[in-house]
Motif scaffolding. Structure first.
Motif: not given
Length: 412
Positions: A163-171, A266-278, A284-291
């Motif tokens: 029931k928690g909001p937002g995306p899941h910061p996996w690991m 998931a790591f990009n949600r907390v620490h910038r790993v990339y600027d664009d999924p491409a 790049p649409a793979v990123e949206a699967l982890f919503d």
């Protein structure tokens, strides 16, 4: 069994609809819904906001039947159980106020203060892949087993799940630990708990368990302390063991694709790993699967079957030679065995030839703890298999073995 079906058990964990609430009887006759009156303390971490009675397994036989159906050992059942979903205040990875949910399972017929077992679950993709959102499944069997043996079992859903909001910061171990600690606080508001907490977890939850243990020992809560640690099949050295094994093709092929993608997103949600999924994904649409709204089946259908088809050359190189935000995230995740010295008993459980979490993770963790003067007992669970997976099998047999150890500790 094909890899697709094996990992779908972990990633999909089909949504279980909770049936009608059973009439409350016995020691834990809480109403189906309890809303806590607003107070000045609700801004505090761990404040219980809402408690919902989910289901009751009235007898030992009912518990044993549910555990057996899920594929788990039922030989240590001593009580019926009552399960509740707790919603509580906690913090997000940036330290900002948020809410989360989790499962609390209590033994029927046990009065007064109980010893708590904190169980952190393995990887899921959909927000319903969480203990408080299911019943009679691979996710819920461990907390039900612990409660049926007389413990108060708490199982966090994690941020962005349940029931928690937002995306899941996996690991992300810090937020897994804070969500776990704050659930213990909320559970104590609901039912009296002993000070010393027995801590366990599986796969993703193994690192979360170590993170919680570190927090408890550090005195982050004035009441709770660490009683014992028993993580199962964790990726404790994600950067130094898990990613190299994944890239070398030593682990299940489809699992590797899913975990590689989840790592970057998931790591990009907390620490910038990339600027664009491409930059890292060929599609790049793979990123949206982890919503949090896509099921494990959708992940399988939406991702390719090899790392070379998933990742760009830059993405592959980034996983092979982490830098920037990814390197920082890995140092944070991999600190669970390196930057503290447990003063409570520690056992590390693993299964030989685990196809998802290379056993080098456990070896590295044990070595690191020994270098700090701690002698963990490493328990090899053998070539145990559940639904075609040794990784999943380690949670089934590991739960039974951890429960035996926790019962022994509770008697001493």
């Amino acid at each position: 069994m094909p890899a697709r079906r094996r990992l779908s058990t972990v990633m999909t964990c089909a949504v279980m609809l909770v049936g009608p609430v059973v009439g409350a009887t016995g020691a834990h006759a809480a109403p189906a819904h309890v809303d806590v009156a607003p107070s000045s303390h609700q801004k505090n971490r761990g404040t219980l906001l809402h408690a919902e009675r989910l289901y009751s397994l009235e007898t030992r036989g009912a518990v044993a039947a549910e555990l057996t159906k899920a594929g788990f050992d039922a030989s240590q059942v001593r009580h019926g159980v009552v399960a509740h979903r707790l919603t509580y205040r906690t913090i997000d990875p940036q330290g900002r106020p948020t809410t989360a949910s989790g499962l609390l399972v209590l033994p029927r017929g046990r009065e007064g203060r109980l010893r708590a077992v904190s169980f952190a679950h393995g990887t899921g993709s959909h927000r319903d892949d969480a203990p408080s959102m299911q019943r009679g499944t691979f996710l819920t069997a461990p907390p039900v087993a612990y409660a049926s043996a007389g413990f108060a079992a708490v199982a966090p859903d994690y941020l962005g799940m349940g029931k928690g909001p937002g995306p899941h910061p996996w690991m992300h171990v810090p937020s897994e630990a804070s969500a776990s600690l704050d659930l213990l606080r909320a559970a104590r508001d609901f039912h009296p708990l002993d000070r010393k907490v027995l801590v366990t977890g599986f796969s993703q939850g193994a690192s979360a368990a170590l993170g919680l243990g570190r927090s408890l020992q550090a005195g982050e809560d004035r009441y709770f302390g660490l009683g014992a640690l028993a993580p199962i099949s964790g990726a404790y050295d994600f950067g130094g063991a898990e990613l190299p094994a994944l890239l070398a093709g030593e682990l299940d092929r489809k699992s590797s694709v899913i975990y590689a993608a989840y790592t970057l997103v998931a790591f990009n949600r907390v620490h910038r790993v990339y600027d664009d999924p491409a930059e890292v994904f060929r599609v790049p649409a793979v990123e949206a699967l982890f919503d949090g709204e896509h099921t494990g089946r959708q992940l399988f259908e939406g991702t390719p079957d090899s790392l070379s088809d998933l990742l760009t050359p830059y993405g592959l190189d980034l996983l092979a030679h982490p830098r920037g935000g990814l390197a920082y995230a890995l140092r944070e995740t991999d600190s669970v065995c390196r930057d503290w010295t447990p003063r409570a008993p520690v056992r590390l459980y693993m299964a030989v030839d685990d196809e998802q979490a290379t056993t080098a993770n456990t070896a590295h963790c044990a070595e690191s703890l020994r270098s700090r003067g701690v002698e963990p007992k490493v328990v090899d669970l053998g070539a145990v298999v559940h639904q075609g997976s040794r990784h999943l099998g380690s949670n089934v047999r590991g739960t039974a073995e951890v429960l035996r150890w926790f019962r022994q500790l509770a008697r001493n």
